[in-house]
Design a protein around this motif. Structure first.
Motif, PDB file in Angstrom:
ATOM      1  N   ARG A 532     -12.882 -32.443   8.852  1.00 43.65           N
ATOM      2  CA  ARG A 532     -12.482 -34.164   9.812  1.00 43.65           C
ATOM      3  C   ARG A 532     -12.519 -33.824  10.813  1.00 43.65           C
ATOM      4  N   LEU A 533     -12.659 -33.066  12.074  1.00 44.47           N
ATOM      5  CA  LEU A 533     -12.306 -32.901  13.227  1.00 44.47           C
ATOM      6  C   LEU A 533     -14.119 -32.988  13.329  1.00 44.47           C
ATOM      7  N   ARG A 534     -15.256 -32.271  12.877  1.00 40.83           N
ATOM      8  CA  ARG A 534     -16.237 -32.730  13.070  1.00 40.83           C
ATOM      9  C   ARG A 534     -16.639 -34.151  12.808  1.00 40.83           C
ATOM     10  N   GLU A 535     -16.242 -35.048  11.625  1.00 46.37           N
ATOM     11  CA  GLU A 535     -16.603 -36.359  11.426  1.00 46.37           C
ATOM     12  C   GLU A 535     -15.918 -36.936  12.417  1.00 46.37           C
ATOM     13  N   GLN A 536     -14.863 -36.470  13.719  1.00 45.00           N
ATOM     14  CA  GLN A 536     -14.470 -37.382  14.408  1.00 45.00           C
ATOM     15  C   GLN A 536     -14.803 -36.460  15.932  1.00 45.00           C
ATOM     16  N   GLY A 537     -16.115 -36.038  15.900  1.00 45.33           N
ATOM     17  CA  GLY A 537     -16.456 -35.450  16.937  1.00 45.33           C
ATOM     18  C   GLY A 537     -16.331 -35.687  18.367  1.00 45.33           C
ATOM     19  N   LEU A 567     -14.609 -26.607  16.721  1.00 50.15           N
ATOM     20  CA  LEU A 567     -14.789 -27.153  18.346  1.00 50.15           C
ATOM     21  C   LEU A 567     -15.369 -26.891  18.842  1.00 50.15           C
ATOM     22  N   ILE A 568     -16.180 -25.632  19.677  1.00 48.87           N
ATOM     23  CA  ILE A 568     -17.582 -25.422  20.180  1.00 48.87           C
ATOM     24  C   ILE A 568     -18.473 -26.406  19.680  1.00 48.87           C
ATOM     25  N   GLU A 569     -18.338 -26.503  17.944  1.00 53.40           N
ATOM     26  CA  GLU A 569     -20.094 -27.287  17.931  1.00 53.40           C
ATOM     27  C   GLU A 569     -19.312 -28.256  18.117  1.00 53.40           C
ATOM     28  N   ILE A 570     -18.603 -29.154  18.491  1.00 52.26           N
ATOM     29  CA  ILE A 570     -18.405 -30.290  18.449  1.00 52.26           C
ATOM     30  C   ILE A 570     -18.491 -30.438  20.266  1.00 52.26           C
ATOM     31  N   VAL A 571     -17.980 -29.252  21.452  1.00 51.73           N
ATOM     32  CA  VAL A 571     -18.175 -29.512  22.400  1.00 51.73           C
ATOM     33  C   VAL A 571     -19.194 -29.018  22.675  1.00 51.73           C
ATOM     34  N   THR A 572     -20.207 -28.211  22.457  1.00 51.73           N
ATOM     35  CA  THR A 572     -21.796 -28.216  22.696  1.00 51.73           C
ATOM     36  C   THR A 572     -22.454 -29.757  22.378  1.00 51.73           C
ATOM     37  N   GLU A 573     -21.982 -30.466  20.875  1.00 53.26           N
ATOM     38  CA  GLU A 573     -23.032 -31.320  20.989  1.00 53.26           C
ATOM     39  C   GLU A 573     -22.370 -33.085  21.502  1.00 53.26           C
ATOM     40  N   HIS A 574     -21.480 -32.866  22.130  1.00 55.31           N
ATOM     41  CA  HIS A 574     -20.910 -33.760  22.024  1.00 55.31           C
ATOM     42  C   HIS A 574     -21.180 -34.257  24.484  1.00 55.31           C
ATOM     43  N   SER A 575     -21.012 -32.626  24.839  1.00 59.56           N
ATOM     44  CA  SER A 575     -21.287 -33.087  25.848  1.00 59.56           C
ATOM     45  C   SER A 575     -22.270 -32.142  26.501  1.00 59.56           C
ATOM     46  N   ARG A 577     -23.558 -29.012  26.411  1.00 58.72           N
ATOM     47  CA  ARG A 577     -23.281 -27.843  26.832  1.00 58.72           C
ATOM     48  C   ARG A 577     -24.039 -26.876  25.686  1.00 58.72           C
ATOM     49  N   THR A 578     -24.109 -25.476  25.981  1.00 61.23           N
ATOM     50  CA  THR A 578     -24.123 -24.296  25.222  1.00 61.23           C
ATOM     51  C   THR A 578     -23.357 -24.066  24.141  1.00 61.23           C
ATOM     52  N   ALA A 579     -23.832 -23.344  23.139  1.00 67.69           N
ATOM     53  CA  ALA A 579     -22.542 -22.781  22.322  1.00 67.69           C
ATOM     54  C   ALA A 579     -21.393 -21.944  23.017  1.00 67.69           C
ATOM     55  N   GLU A 580     -22.524 -21.232  24.266  1.00 63.15           N
ATOM     56  CA  GLU A 580     -22.007 -20.301  25.038  1.00 63.15           C
ATOM     57  C   GLU A 580     -21.506 -20.641  25.664  1.00 63.15           C
ATOM     58  N   ASP A 581     -21.772 -21.721  26.363  1.00 62.98           N
ATOM     59  CA  ASP A 581     -20.586 -22.860  27.562  1.00 62.98           C
ATOM     60  C   ASP A 581     -19.556 -23.583  26.856  1.00 62.98           C
ATOM     61  N   ALA A 582     -19.917 -23.781  25.571  1.00 65.25           N
ATOM     62  CA  ALA A 582     -18.766 -24.651  24.921  1.00 65.25           C
ATOM     63  C   ALA A 582     -17.315 -23.704  24.990  1.00 65.25           C
ATOM     64  N   GLU A 583     -18.415 -23.070  24.483  1.00 66.98           N
ATOM     65  CA  GLU A 583     -16.480 -21.605  24.075  1.00 66.98           C
ATOM     66  C   GLU A 583     -15.678 -21.271  25.598  1.00 66.98           C
ATOM     67  N   ALA A 584     -16.934 -21.193  26.433  1.00 72.50           N
ATOM     68  CA  ALA A 584     -16.084 -20.860  27.755  1.00 72.50           C
ATOM     69  C   ALA A 584     -15.497 -22.157  28.387  1.00 72.50           C
ATOM     70  N   TRP A 585     -15.692 -23.344  27.977  1.00 77.51           N
ATOM     71  CA  TRP A 585     -15.335 -24.252  28.391  1.00 77.51           C
ATOM     72  C   TRP A 585     -13.629 -24.382  27.973  1.00 77.51           C
TER      73      TRP A 585
END
Length: 600
Positions: A532-537, A567-575, A577-585
């Motif tokens: 559901r999180l990914r659907e509403q990413g 959450l890492i995948e969602i931030v990566t896709e919609h911001s 950012r790289t996956a590493e930067d998404a995790e840092a965020w």
């Protein structure tokens, strides 16, 4: 506050300081700290310092003890603050700091550092220490040749990687050049056995390192900590049970209870996000099964820890019977002479041991691998019974002198024999009117934002939904303008939709602004909250980017990890950012107190 600083301020100034910092987030507190440090330096340089003013220039690191703590349930925090009080009373300069509030740039200046840190589940760090551990493990970590340090690790020996985080931190500080003052402590859930000798040794070493012979000093704290209640962990309140109601349907394979207990006359206070500690008593059937298997007399008197009690009482009220621990497993393997048990204790057999611990209880080990035990030896080898903590499912501003819980009754068959959880069985069998020994365990990292304008996102499958019932009640009572979004999951809509009527009414009345559901077994393909999180990413990222607070409560072994990955995948896709930067965020959100987890 996030920093429990031991302070020389007079009481009226403490109150002013406490009001000043109320509701501030981590960045604001860091800024304020820097501002006051600048004022102090200016006054020192101008000769305007007056008696009683405290100045802490960097040079004072040479004569100061720093105590850092990383805590998930509050034990590490409590012990760090106890060490701080003892050090202050001994005349030492000391500061006690939560790991995520510690300015890592100061680490290279430290000369005396104690760290109290817990290990969550199977080698997971507490959320408030993740950024510090990442820093220490990186190339940015400074050389620490001038540092003297010691580590106290807290853990649970029912997990194979017992105290792994404390051990890793201890080793890393040494690799960076730090000098270990004495061996790291590794405390099980019966904390005092290890922690009290460690604290005494820590204080003695601190006095020697700082060369103090100062007289005892009065201890004051710069924060509005709750006063010590009359009822606490070691002196629980007998709370009458008002309601014990099953809230899953009869055809559900899960027996989940909603319990309401009275706190009338106790003076106990709690905030949404806090936990209720329960002291259970072991089930009589389990006690008799253990006694029968070992052919021991339950009435035999046994001395331990300065007490003499019948063996049956030791097993019922003082010893752990439903969870295996590594020390007892190793002791039983030695007694039985069973090679298969010894092989599971090898470092290469970690997964096999974890699987054994996840399925077996004490009784299974005793029956499948017989060995002789004397009554006194058994009591000495078993881990002391520890209280269980349950997320509180009510807001005290709404329910008054009551506290509500959402408890899943652990009750299953293993090879045709009944097995159950100690506390969940104890609670499920309590009748209304009977009393339950309880205490409040604060969970400051899992509290609502002080800013009522902030949006909140709550992810709580299963009984993980409990604190979010309290959150919505509290936010409604406050008249909070921020939006509330709940994601809930369980196997079946018709059988396992916990608090269904309440959520639907909250959605209709506007108390809940969004509700996303994941019932995993209602269709061929299993659907969980992370789906559901990914659907509403996109929407989720927009909320977070706009300042929303995110909360996750529930299973640590799978759900919390799957949610974090999503959450890492969602931030990566919609911001972008790289996956590493998404995790840092996301780690920055954790540091800021905007991403909080209460997982178990």
């Amino acid at each position: 506050m996030t920093v429990a600083t031991l302070s020389p301020l007079p009481e009226d100034k403490q109150a002013l300081a406490s009001r000043l910092v109320e509701g501030l987030d981590i960045p604001a507190l860091h800024w304020l700290s820097g501002y006051f440090a600048g004022v102090a330096v200016q006054r020192l340089g101008s000769g305007r310092q007056t008696p009683g003013e405290a100045v802490a220039p960097a040079a004072e690191a040479l004569a100061r003890l720093t105590v850092l703590y990383g805590s998930q349930t509050g034990n590490a925090k409590r012990l760090a603050e106890e060490l701080g009080r003892r050090a202050t009373a001994a005349g030492l300069a000391v500061r006690v700091v939560r790991a995520d509030a510690y300015p890592t740039r100061e680490l290279k200046q430290e000369r005396l550092l104690y760290v109290v840190i817990s290990t969550q589940g199977d080698a997971e760090p507490p959320d408030d220490a993740r950024a510090l551990l990442e820093f220490l493990g990186s190339a940015r970590a400074p050389k620490l040749e001038g540092l003297h340090y010691a580590v106290l690790g807290l853990g649970d020996s029912s997990y194979p990687q017992f105290c792994a985080i404390g051990r890793q931190l201890d080793e890393r500080l040494q690799v960076l050049g730090g000098q270990r003052l004495f061996a790291a402590g590794e405390a099980d859930v019966d904390l005092e056995t290890v922690t009290q000798p460690w604290l005494e040794q820590a204080l003695q070493q601190a006095r020697e390192q700082l060369k103090t012979s100062a007289p005892l000093a009065k201890v004051t704290t710069l924060r509005t900590a709750r006063s010590t209640p009359a009822w606490h962990r070691d002196q629980p309140f007998a709370a009458p049970l008002l309601l014990n109601q099953r809230i899953t349907s009869r055809d559900s394979d899960r027996d989940v209870r909603h319990l309401e207990l009275s706190l009338e006359g106790s003076g106990l206070r709690y905030a949404p996000g806090d936990a209720l500690g329960i002291w259970p008593t072991q089930a009589p059937a389990l006690i008799e099964a253990v006694l029968g298997t070992l052919q021991l007399d339950g009435d035999a008197l046994v001395q331990a820890g300065g007490e003499e009690l019948p063996l049956r009482i030791w097993l019922a009220e003082r010893r752990e019977l439903t969870q295996l621990t590594r020390p007892f497993f190793a002791a039983h393997a030695e007694r039985s002479g069973d090679q298969s048990l010894r092989e599971q204790l090898a470092p290469t057999a970690r997964d096999a041991l974890a699987a054994t611990f996840s399925h077996w209880q004490l009784l299974d080990l005793l029956r499948r691998h017989p060995a002789a035990w004397q009554a006194d030896e058994l009591v000495a080898a078993l881990r002391p019974l520890a209280p269980r903590l349950y997320s509180i499912a009510s807001s005290q501003s709404v329910v008054g002198e009551e506290v509500h819980l959402t408890v899943s009754h652990v009750d299953y068959l293993l090879n045709g024999e009944a097995r159950w959880g100690a506390a969940s069985r104890y609670l499920a069998q309590r009748a209304e009117g009977e009393s339950v020994p309880v205490f409040i365990e604060a969970n400051e990292r899992f509290h609502l934002p002080a800013d009522n304008e902030r949006d909140i996102i709550m992810i709580g499958p299963g009984t993980g939904v409990a604190p979010f019932r309290a959150f919505v009640q509290e936010r409604t009572e406050r008249g909070a303008a921020g939006r509330n979004w709940l994601l809930f999951g369980n196997p079946h809509f018709h059988a396992d939709f916990l608090y269904q009527t309440e959520w639907q009414q909250a959605l209709k009345s506007g108390q809940l602004h969004r509700l996303d559901l994941a019932f995993s077994r209602d269709q061929q393909d299993k659907i969980y909250v992370q789906h559901r999180l990914r659907e509403q990413g996109r929407r989720l990222y927009e909320w977070l980017d706009g300042g929303a607070h995110l909360y996750v409560c529930g299973d640590a072994s799978r759900m919390a990890k799957d949610v974090h990955k999503a959450l890492i995948e969602i931030v990566t896709e919609h911001s972008g950012r790289t996956a590493e930067d998404a995790e840092a965020w996301l780690n920055q959100l954790i540091q800021q107190g905007r991403y909080a987890r209460d997982v178990y």
